[in-house]
Design a protein around this motif. Structure first.
Motif, PDB file in Angstrom:
ATOM      1  N   GLN A  76       0.826  -1.195   0.000  1.00  0.00           N
ATOM      2  CA  GLN A  76       0.000   0.000   0.000  1.00  0.00           C
ATOM      3  C   GLN A  76       0.869   1.257   0.000  1.00  0.00           C
ATOM      4  O   GLN A  76       0.424   2.327  -0.429  1.00  0.00           O
ATOM      5  CB  GLN A  76      -0.925   0.007   1.216  1.00  0.00           C
ATOM      6  N   LYS A  77       2.107   1.133   0.480  1.00  0.00           N
ATOM      7  CA  LYS A  77       2.994   2.286   0.634  1.00  0.00           C
ATOM      8  C   LYS A  77       4.138   2.295  -0.377  1.00  0.00           C
ATOM      9  O   LYS A  77       5.068   3.093  -0.249  1.00  0.00           O
ATOM     10  CB  LYS A  77       3.565   2.308   2.058  1.00  0.00           C
ATOM     11  N   TYR A 104      -5.827   0.688  -3.852  1.00  0.00           N
ATOM     12  CA  TYR A 104      -5.073   1.478  -2.881  1.00  0.00           C
ATOM     13  C   TYR A 104      -6.017   2.248  -1.960  1.00  0.00           C
ATOM     14  O   TYR A 104      -6.901   2.981  -2.421  1.00  0.00           O
ATOM     15  CB  TYR A 104      -4.142   2.455  -3.598  1.00  0.00           C
ATOM     16  N   TRP A 107      -5.723   6.106  -2.523  1.00  0.00           N
ATOM     17  CA  TRP A 107      -5.696   6.550  -3.913  1.00  0.00           C
ATOM     18  C   TRP A 107      -6.302   7.948  -4.035  1.00  0.00           C
ATOM     19  O   TRP A 107      -7.362   8.250  -3.469  1.00  0.00           O
ATOM     20  CB  TRP A 107      -6.465   5.574  -4.796  1.00  0.00           C
ATOM     21  N   HIS A 146      -0.883   7.511  -4.859  1.00  0.00           N
ATOM     22  CA  HIS A 146      -1.534   6.823  -3.733  1.00  0.00           C
ATOM     23  C   HIS A 146      -0.744   6.966  -2.419  1.00  0.00           C
ATOM     24  O   HIS A 146      -0.748   6.076  -1.578  1.00  0.00           O
ATOM     25  CB  HIS A 146      -1.772   5.339  -4.064  1.00  0.00           C
ATOM     26  N   ALA A 148       2.415   6.970  -1.701  1.00  0.00           N
ATOM     27  CA  ALA A 148       3.513   6.024  -1.482  1.00  0.00           C
ATOM     28  C   ALA A 148       4.625   6.689  -0.677  1.00  0.00           C
ATOM     29  O   ALA A 148       4.871   7.891  -0.803  1.00  0.00           O
ATOM     30  CB  ALA A 148       4.060   5.522  -2.816  1.00  0.00           C
TER      31      ALA A 148
END
Length: 289
Positions: A76-77, A104, A107, A146, A148
């Motif tokens: 997710q990251k 995500y 997002w 998203h 990150a």
């Protein structure tokens, strides 16, 4: 210092290649360049940290978590741009937003469409109609939309023209400005790393040959062209590698300021990242990092 990535004693053996005891760390707030010739082990290392291949041994921590046990949370990251990875060809660029918001948690649709506009990617255009460079830009738009914390880029800029590459490099520098985000950039375009990298990890034949900060490379390393008699008078501690040429010897020196203090008329040129690669691949190595 808080490391965003920590790889310890990573090993993976194939029939014709071995990833041999790879260890390195990437702190938060930096761009780390991963370099090496084709087949050196760069993509295998990245595939291992993404849990796309299973190592024979070793430990990988991403964002302080085990890369297997916490894979879903970690990804997710992560913002990931891999060479030759294209999206579903029959979709339109705008359709990516619908898909990614289901993948995500963080997002950002507005940001994604801003990147489409910035990268001049028509949202009504089908992905199969995009050039390689446009596909790369689409993948960057996804990776950056998203929230990150860690970007992993494997030959991600190779399909871009020089103007677009410069724009991407500026985005990467902005990405790490808060000192909480980092980038791992595997590339053959070493001139890009000369511009933006904070650290360099050089792999050759499945092993790490050279790990240094960019500051250390600039302050201590240089390239000296000299005659054989001068080379033989040097201390082995003064250089890391050398290449024998027809009428002279080219030397990668590791303490250029000390040499310049002793030999004031000496000409020592700047050592680029490409120079270091060539010395370690084609030259005689006299020290190990």
């Amino acid at each position: 210092m808080d490391n965003i990535l920590s790889i310890s004693h990573l090993c993976k053996k194939y029939k014709d290649f071995t990833l041999d005891d790879i260890s390195f760390q990437i702190p938060r707030g930096v761009i780390c360049g991963l370099i090496g010739e084709n087949g050196a082990g760069k993509t295998t290392t990245i595939s291992a940290l993404l849990n796309m291949v299973t190592p024979d041994s070793g430990n990988i921590q991403v964002l302080g978590m085990d890369h297997v046990e916490s894979e879903r949370e970690i990804k997710q990251k992560l913002g990931i741009v891999l060479d030759e990875v294209n999206q579903v060809p029959h979709l339109y660029c705008k359709d990516i937003d619908t898909i990614m918001k289901k993948i995500y948690q963080d997002w950002d649709s507005e940001l994604f469409f801003q990147y489409l506009e910035k990268f001049q990617l028509p949202k009504e255009k089908k992905i199969k109609e995009l050039s390689k460079g446009m596909n790369v830009k689409l993948n960057f738009a996804i990776a950056l939309s998203h929230q990150a914390e860690f970007l992993i880029l494997d030959e991600a800029t190779s399909g871009l023209d020089p103007v677009m590459r410069d724009e991407i490099l500026k985005l990467l520098q902005d990405f790490i400005m808060d000192e909480k985000h980092s980038v791992l950039l595997s590339t053959h375009i070493t001139s890009d790393l000369d511009k933006v990298a904070d650290y360099i990890v050089f792999m050759h034949e499945g092993k790490i040959q050279f790990m240094r900060s960019k500051e250390e490379i600039e302050n201590h390393y240089g390239v000296l062209q000299c005659r054989k008699d001068f080379f033989e008078a040097l201390s082995p501690d003064d250089y890391c590698a050398y290449i024998q040429e027809d009428f002279s010897i080219k030397v990668l020196v590791s303490h250029k300021q000390e040499l310049l203090e002793h030999f004031q008329d000496l000409v020592i040129e700047r050592a680029s990242i490409e120079d270091i690669m060539l010395f370690y691949i084609k030259g005689v190595i006299t020290c190990q990092d």
